[in-house]
Structures are given as C-alpha cells and as structure tokens.
Scaffold this motif. Structure first.
Motif, mmCIF file in Angstrom:
data_model
loop_
_atom_site.group_PDB
_atom_site.id
_atom_site.type_symbol
_atom_site.label_atom_id
_atom_site.label_comp_id
_atom_site.label_asym_id
_atom_site.label_seq_id
_atom_site.Cartn_x
_atom_site.Cartn_y
_atom_site.Cartn_z
ATOM 1 N N PRO A 28 0.799 -1.227 0.000
ATOM 2 C CA PRO A 28 0.000 0.000 0.000
ATOM 3 C C PRO A 28 0.835 1.282 0.000
ATOM 4 C CG PRO A 28 -0.568 -1.403 1.866
ATOM 5 C CD PRO A 28 0.477 -2.113 1.105
ATOM 6 N N ALA A 82 -5.497 7.578 3.082
ATOM 7 C CA ALA A 82 -4.900 6.269 2.785
ATOM 8 C C ALA A 82 -3.844 5.909 3.824
ATOM 9 C CB ALA A 82 -4.296 6.281 1.383
ATOM 10 N N LEU A 85 -5.504 4.902 7.086
ATOM 11 C CA LEU A 85 -6.041 3.539 7.020
ATOM 12 C C LEU A 85 -4.919 2.515 7.096
ATOM 13 C CD1 LEU A 85 -8.800 3.861 4.288
ATOM 14 C CD2 LEU A 85 -9.142 3.196 6.649
ATOM 15 N N MET A 86 -3.793 2.828 6.425
ATOM 16 C CA MET A 86 -2.674 1.892 6.419
ATOM 17 C C MET A 86 -2.104 1.730 7.822
ATOM 18 S SD MET A 86 0.590 2.132 3.955
ATOM 19 C CE MET A 86 1.506 3.111 5.118
ATOM 20 N N ARG A 88 -3.690 2.151 10.599
ATOM 21 C CA ARG A 88 -4.654 1.400 11.391
ATOM 22 C C ARG A 88 -4.552 -0.100 11.086
ATOM 23 N NH1 ARG A 88 -9.297 2.127 14.827
ATOM 24 N NH2 ARG A 88 -9.716 -0.029 15.358
ATOM 25 N N LEU A 89 -4.370 -0.398 9.797
ATOM 26 C CA LEU A 89 -4.216 -1.796 9.398
ATOM 27 C C LEU A 89 -2.977 -2.387 10.034
ATOM 28 C CD1 LEU A 89 -5.415 -4.010 7.618
ATOM 29 C CD2 LEU A 89 -4.004 -3.184 5.743
ATOM 30 N N GLU A 92 -3.595 -3.096 13.635
ATOM 31 C CA GLU A 92 -4.482 -4.227 13.874
ATOM 32 C C GLU A 92 -3.800 -5.561 13.598
ATOM 33 O OE1 GLU A 92 -7.767 -4.526 14.805
ATOM 34 O OE2 GLU A 92 -7.864 -2.419 15.360
ATOM 35 N N THR A 93 -3.019 -5.630 12.505
ATOM 36 C CA THR A 93 -2.521 -6.928 12.058
ATOM 37 C C THR A 93 -1.007 -7.054 12.131
ATOM 38 O OG1 THR A 93 -2.284 -6.223 9.766
ATOM 39 C CG2 THR A 93 -4.429 -7.087 10.409
ATOM 40 N N SER A 97 -0.393 -5.885 4.441
ATOM 41 C CA SER A 97 -0.706 -6.630 3.219
ATOM 42 C C SER A 97 -2.167 -6.419 2.838
ATOM 43 C CB SER A 97 -0.443 -8.113 3.444
ATOM 44 O OG SER A 97 -1.031 -8.852 2.409
ATOM 45 N N LEU A 98 -2.384 -6.247 1.518
ATOM 46 C CA LEU A 98 -3.748 -6.105 1.021
ATOM 47 C C LEU A 98 -4.269 -7.417 0.474
ATOM 48 C CD1 LEU A 98 -3.545 -2.743 -0.895
ATOM 49 C CD2 LEU A 98 -4.599 -3.182 1.299
ATOM 50 N N VAL A 106 -5.413 -13.681 9.447
ATOM 51 C CA VAL A 106 -5.643 -13.359 10.855
ATOM 52 C C VAL A 106 -5.400 -14.589 11.726
ATOM 53 C CG1 VAL A 106 -7.421 -12.726 12.512
ATOM 54 C CG2 VAL A 106 -7.233 -11.480 10.372
ATOM 55 N N VAL B 174 -10.900 -2.617 7.585
ATOM 56 C CA VAL B 174 -9.905 -1.596 7.266
ATOM 57 C C VAL B 174 -9.193 -1.968 5.970
ATOM 58 C CG1 VAL B 174 -7.762 -0.508 8.007
ATOM 59 C CG2 VAL B 174 -9.580 -0.879 9.649
ATOM 60 N N ARG B 175 -8.911 -3.268 5.831
ATOM 61 C CA ARG B 175 -8.262 -3.717 4.600
ATOM 62 C C ARG B 175 -9.175 -3.471 3.398
ATOM 63 N NH1 ARG B 175 -6.993 -8.656 6.098
ATOM 64 N NH2 ARG B 175 -4.784 -8.348 6.537
ATOM 65 N N LEU B 178 -9.144 0.220 2.587
ATOM 66 C CA LEU B 178 -7.913 0.671 1.947
ATOM 67 C C LEU B 178 -7.875 0.228 0.488
ATOM 68 C CD1 LEU B 178 -5.296 2.172 2.315
ATOM 69 C CD2 LEU B 178 -4.244 0.109 3.218
ATOM 70 N N ARG B 179 -8.303 -1.012 0.244
ATOM 71 C CA ARG B 179 -8.347 -1.494 -1.144
ATOM 72 C C ARG B 179 -9.315 -0.656 -1.969
ATOM 73 N NH1 ARG B 179 -9.085 -7.881 -1.526
ATOM 74 N NH2 ARG B 179 -9.493 -7.278 -3.654
ATOM 75 N N LEU B 181 -10.229 2.420 -1.413
ATOM 76 C CA LEU B 181 -9.682 3.762 -1.634
ATOM 77 C C LEU B 181 -8.639 3.750 -2.739
ATOM 78 C CD1 LEU B 181 -9.484 6.721 -0.821
ATOM 79 C CD2 LEU B 181 -7.821 6.090 0.897
ATOM 80 N N LEU B 182 -7.691 2.801 -2.668
ATOM 81 C CA LEU B 182 -6.626 2.782 -3.666
ATOM 82 C C LEU B 182 -7.194 2.517 -5.061
ATOM 83 C CD1 LEU B 182 -3.891 0.913 -1.639
ATOM 84 C CD2 LEU B 182 -3.876 3.296 -2.363
#
Lengths: 113, 510
Positions: A28, A82, A85-86, A88-89, A92-93, A97-98, A106, B174-175, B178-179, B181-182
């Motif tokens: 990301p 963006a 959000l990144m 925060r991701l 959390e994890t 990775s998207l 998870v 959230v993932r 983000l996806r 948004l991108l």
C-alpha cells in the motif's frame, strides 16, 4: 522543442510511471507514493495548459492554476486518508498486506501470538 | 463580468432549493462536530427530514417550470462561474437520495446511538457526520455543471464512503476500505487526466459550453476513454469490480445500504452526463458496445458468483455487481437509437429508472439482511431456514425488493427491464435481449436460494436472540414498496426524467 512540449512529455512520463506503480506494486505505501506521482503528472499537465493559454490566447491562463490548487488539496486529503487507514491496518494486524483471504491471515497471526 | 444583470435572469425562486440541498447537510456536519455524538442523531434526523422538503422543492420546481432549475452562485456566469443546475435527471436522483438517506437515518439509531449514562463512542459521532457527507456529496454530483467541480464532488463521495466501510474498525474492514480507496483513486486520477485534456482542447469545463465546442477526433476519444474508464472503476463495473464485494459486505448494514444504493450511482450519473450531455451523439457505436459488453459481463458474472455465496450479505453485494451491469446497457441501446435516427430517451430513461429502482430495492435488501443478522446473530444462508415465520415483515420487504431485482411485474425492476428490452428490440440489438433475460434468470436463481428456504417451515424454529423493533421493519418495508410503486406508477417519474433534455440529440457520428 518548445518548453510546453518538454514539460508535457515529463507529465506523460510521470503519469506512466505512477500508473504502472499503482497497478503493479503490491504494497500500500508504494501504491500511495505511485498515486502521488500520477497526480503530479496530471497537475504538471494542467500547468502546461496554463502556460499554453489555451482558453483565451493569453500569455498564461489562470484557470488551470486554480484547478491545480484544488486538485492538490484533494490529492493531499486522499493521501492522508490512505496513510491513516494503512497505519490502522498495521496496528491491527502487524502488517500492511492487502492480500485477499483475510480470515486465513488473521488466523495464522493469532497462532503465532 | 457584471453580476447584476445575470442575477436577474438566474433568480428563479426555486433555485434557492439547489443551494439549500448543498448548505443544509454542511450545516449539519458542522453542528454535529460542535454538539458531539450524544446529539448527532437528533440533529441529523431533523436535517434529513428538512432535506425531504428540499428535495420536494427541487422536484416541484422542475415539474412546475417544465425546465431545468439553475442557480449562479455569486452571479457569475460560466465559464468562470460555477452554475448549479437541476434537470429532470438531477431532480429524480436528488429525491431518491433524500428518501433513501432519510430511511437509513431512521433505521440506524439502534447501532449508532449513545445509551444514557454510557460514554460516547467514535462511531456514534462519525456515522452521522458521514451520512450527511454522503448526502451533500451526492447532491453536488447531481447539481454540478462543471467537470472539475464534479471531480471534487466525486472525491467527496469517496472520502465519505471509505470511512463508512471501516466503521467497525476490524482488520478485515480496514483492509477492504484501503483497497477500495486505492482502487477508486486510480479512477479519479484518470478522470482528472481526461478533464485536463478536454480543457486543453476546448478551453472550458462547463458542460453546456463544452457540448457546443466538442468535435469528434482522437483528442476527444482519448479524454472520453480516460474519463469513462475512471468512472467505471469508481462504479465497480465488471471487470473493475474487485473492491466492491468485501467493502459492501463488511460495512455495517446501514452503511452497506448507502454504499450499494447511492454511492456507486454518483459515478454512474457522471458517466451519463459525459456521454449524453457533454458529447451527445459523438460517441461511436463500437465504443458504446464495449461499455455495454462490460455491463453484460457484470450481469452474468455477478449473477453466477452470487449463486455460490454462503453468506447473505455477500450474496447481496454480488447482486449489486450484477445490477450495476444493467445501468451500462443504456449506452449501446442509445447509440443504436442514434444510428437509427430515433430518440435516445427510451434508453436513457431505462438506465436512470434502473438507478432509481435499484436504489430503493438494494437499500431495503441490505437493511433487511441487517435486521435478520441482528435478530439471529449470523447471516449464513444455510442456517436461515424458516426466517420468514420469525420475522414476517422483514421477509416481506426482502421479498418485494428481490422481485424488483429479478424483474417480476409489477415492480420497478420489471418496468426497467421492459424498457431495456423494447429499446434493444427497436434498435435490432438482439444480443442485449439475451443478456437481460439471462440476468433475470440468474437473479431469480440466487434470490430464491435464500427466499425459498426462508419461507419454508424449519424443523427446529429459529431462535430470535435480539428482538427487532417493528418501526425499523416498517422503514425497510417502506423502501421496498418504493421500488414497487415505481413500477405501478411509472408515468410521472418518466415524464420528470425528460424535463430539461433536448428532444433528440443530432447524430453526428454514424
């Protein structure tokens, strides 16, 4: 070559590099940087148009410059959203990775911890 | 540019409603920030109710004058000024948006209120702010008349929609956000690039002025292709749909309803503006067939994948994918009508009618699924046998919405498909008839996969863990009935859609 042509080619190059990065890069942060490159290319194109004075045959056209300022604000907000959000991701994890199949990812992290 | 003379000409009394449609939600957003989450619900619901009045004012103004309403902020004429304009299409979409958002506002408080004596939560404030933000951004899309301002409006839609996806804040959502948004950022930059090319060629971005100046040529094709591709990515048109199912199914039900019913229609509406208002009759038959093929692909792919879903919300999300495909069938049908020197209005009405009926039906369906999930604690289709006995009103609402999506008479969905089929038959494009009929069969298949066991008797009756308020069920039923009414009484809405449009754009391109 005239100045607008050179700058126009630069803009096209930035757009190309940015689009390539946005589509090809899996991470990301790199996608966000590529988006900014792509945006810069478009803004540069607006600058070239202003220089060319396409609208009225003036020496410089003020309208594209006003558009670019607004465009930069929008691109900045998009980048901020963006990145937020990144982060925060990541919180959390532990990764950014998207990749699809989030339940599996998870679960494996849960097993590690 | 002397503003005084302009003001006199532009000051139609109803024009003020166009300003209110933009100012009211923004006032609400600011008030919510000041008042905090405890009062956000009351403030927002009050403004949404007022918003129904504003939407009624816009529709009434357009209907009464029989022409588009305009307002020139500051009295500046285009190209320097930014004109607000509401024709029949805008008025209809503004009304649908106001109704759906109001319904979502009535439905949502259970999840987003602050109970007495408990501390405020983040989402109890942010949901109401985002709800108002979606509302103002959609209104800006419908009222905008300048391609750059429409770009800003689209970005506002995105910035309000992305946080709605991740309201719950779990890693998965959230993932998905983000996806999402991108993905849509690629779309918006492509759109902006097209805007730059149009400005470079024609020196204006005002839709009316552009329509006078555009000439067919490679420059126009490239700009139109970039903008259309960008908007298709934002609308989740197949094969640019990858972001939609996780985003729409992961959000809270009230947010899913907004995202599926309204948000994707914003970029679709802009595509219609570009194809029918900026360059009427200039788009080639071949280009429109490509767009139609993507729509057809969406109908078939979305339908087939929806058949295989185990969870109700994902099924509905894939159904959205398929239903969005119907929106894009209007482009080849309109191009065919132009080539045959007949009017494009049938195809245009069919597309917009689909946008309206799908907004009602899909909002109702997502909220019904939300009620079901709330009541029984999950949304696994296999374990929802007999839900129709446990929650009859919700099941009825879901059923009516499903009938509309399948296209069973007398629902709005049937009427849309009937218009699409007539337009396809009139222009000799039989392949779209096949696609529409196959799409209806697939929709019937995936809807009955849920509905048929839902109405059957379960061996062990379902246990309702959390009782559902009758009022919320009735809100959902009301939206479903909206989709039904559009099919029962189509005359007035169809007339409204035609207001402010040229009778038949001249075909310049074969």
């Amino acid at each position: 070559m005239s100045v607008p042509t050179v700058l126009g080619i630069c803009a096209a190059f930035l757009v190309g590099v940015g689009l390539y990065g946005l589509i090809v890069q899996p991470r990301p942060l790199r996608k966000i940087l590529a988006f900014n490159l792509l945006g810069s290319g478009v803004f540069l194109l607006f600058g070239v148009l202003a220089r060319r004075g396409a609208a009225a045959g003036w020496t410089a056209d003020p309208v594209p410059q006003a558009l670019v300022i607004t465009g930069i604000v929008v691109a900045f907000s998009a980048t901020a959203l963006a990145v937020a959000l990144m982060l925060r991701l990541f919180a959390e994890t532990g990764g950014t990775s998207l990749q699809d199949d989030p339940p599996k990812a998870v679960k494996s992290e849960g097993a590690d911890a | 540019m002397p503003p005084a003379t302009v003001m006199a000409q532009a000051a139609d009394a109803s024009g003020i409603y166009l300003v209110l449609a933009l100012v009211l939600p923004v006032v609400g957003i600011l008030l919510n920030f000041l008042a905090g989450g405890r009062y956000a619900r009351v403030i927002t619901l009050g403004l949404l109710a007022a918003g129904l009045g504003v939407a009624a004012g816009v529709v009434e103004g357009v209907w009464r004058t029989g022409a588009a309403l305009t307002y020139l902020p500051g009295g500046w004429l285009p190209p320097l000024g930014v004109k607000l304009r509401a024709d029949g299409l805008s008025a209809a979409m503004i009304a649908v948006t106001a109704i759906v958002i109001f319904a979502v506002g009535l439905y949502a408080p259970v999840e987003f209120r602050v109970p007495r004596g408990k501390p405020e939560t983040r989402k109890s404030l942010s949901f109401w702010i985002l709800l108002l933000a979606i509302w103002v951004a959609m209104n800006a899309v419908f009222l905008g008349n300048d391609l750059f301002n429409l770009y800003v409006a689209l970005e506002l839609v995105t910035f309000a929609a992305v946080p709605l996806v991740s309201l719950s804040g779990t890693a998965g959502t959230v993932r998905a956000a983000l996806r999402y948004l991108l993905f849509v950022l690629i779309g918006s930059v492509l759109y902006l690039l097209g805007t730059a090319l149009l400005y470079g060629q024609y020196g204006t971005l005002d839709i009316a002025l552009l329509a006078e100046r555009v000439r067919p040529g490679p420059g126009l094709w490239v700009a139109a292709a970039l903008m259309t591709a960008g908007l298709a990515a934002k609308t989740a048109l197949f094969p640019l749909h990858l972001w939609l199912p996780p985003a729409h199914s992961g959000a809270p039900p009230a947010a899913s309803a907004l995202l599926s019913a309204l948000v994707v229609k914003g970029s679709f509406f802009l595509t219609v503006r570009i194809w029918f208002d900026v360059m009427p009759g200039l788009t080639g038959f071949a280009a429109s067939q490509i767009l139609g093929a993507m729509g057809g692909g969406a109908i078939l792919f979305g339908g087939i994948v929806a058949l295989r879903q185990a969870r109700l919300k994902l099924l509905i999300a894939y159904s959205t994918l398929a239903q969005l495909g119907y929106l894009f069938l209007m482009f080849p049908l309109a191009a065919g009508a132009l080539a045959a020197h007949s009017g494009v209005n049938l195809a245009l009405s069919a597309g917009l009618y689909q946008a309206m009926t799908h907004a009602f039906a899909k909002a109702a369906m997502f909220m019904a699924a939300g009620l079901i999930a709330e009541a029984v604690g999950h949304d696994r289709i296999a374990d929802l046998r007999g839900i129709g006995r446990a929650l009859p009103v919700t099941a009825l609402a879901f059923g009516i919405a499903a009938l509309s999506l399948i296209g069973v008479p007398p629902t709005g969905g049937f009427f849309t498909k009937w218009m699409l089929l007539s337009a396809a038959a009139a222009t000799g494009q039989w392949w779209w008839i096949v696609v529409v009929l196959a799409g209806g069969l697939l929709a019937g298949g995936y809807m009955f996969r849920f509905i048929s066991p839902a109405l059957a008797e379960a061996e062990t009756p379902l246990v309702i863990q959390v009782p559902v308020a009758r009022g919320r069920e009735l809100v959902v039923l009301g939206l479903a009935i909206g989709a039904l009414l559009l099919g029962v009484m189509p005359q007035k809405p169809l007339q409204l859609l035609q207001i402010g449009r040229a009778p038949n754009p001249v075909a310049v391109w074969p």
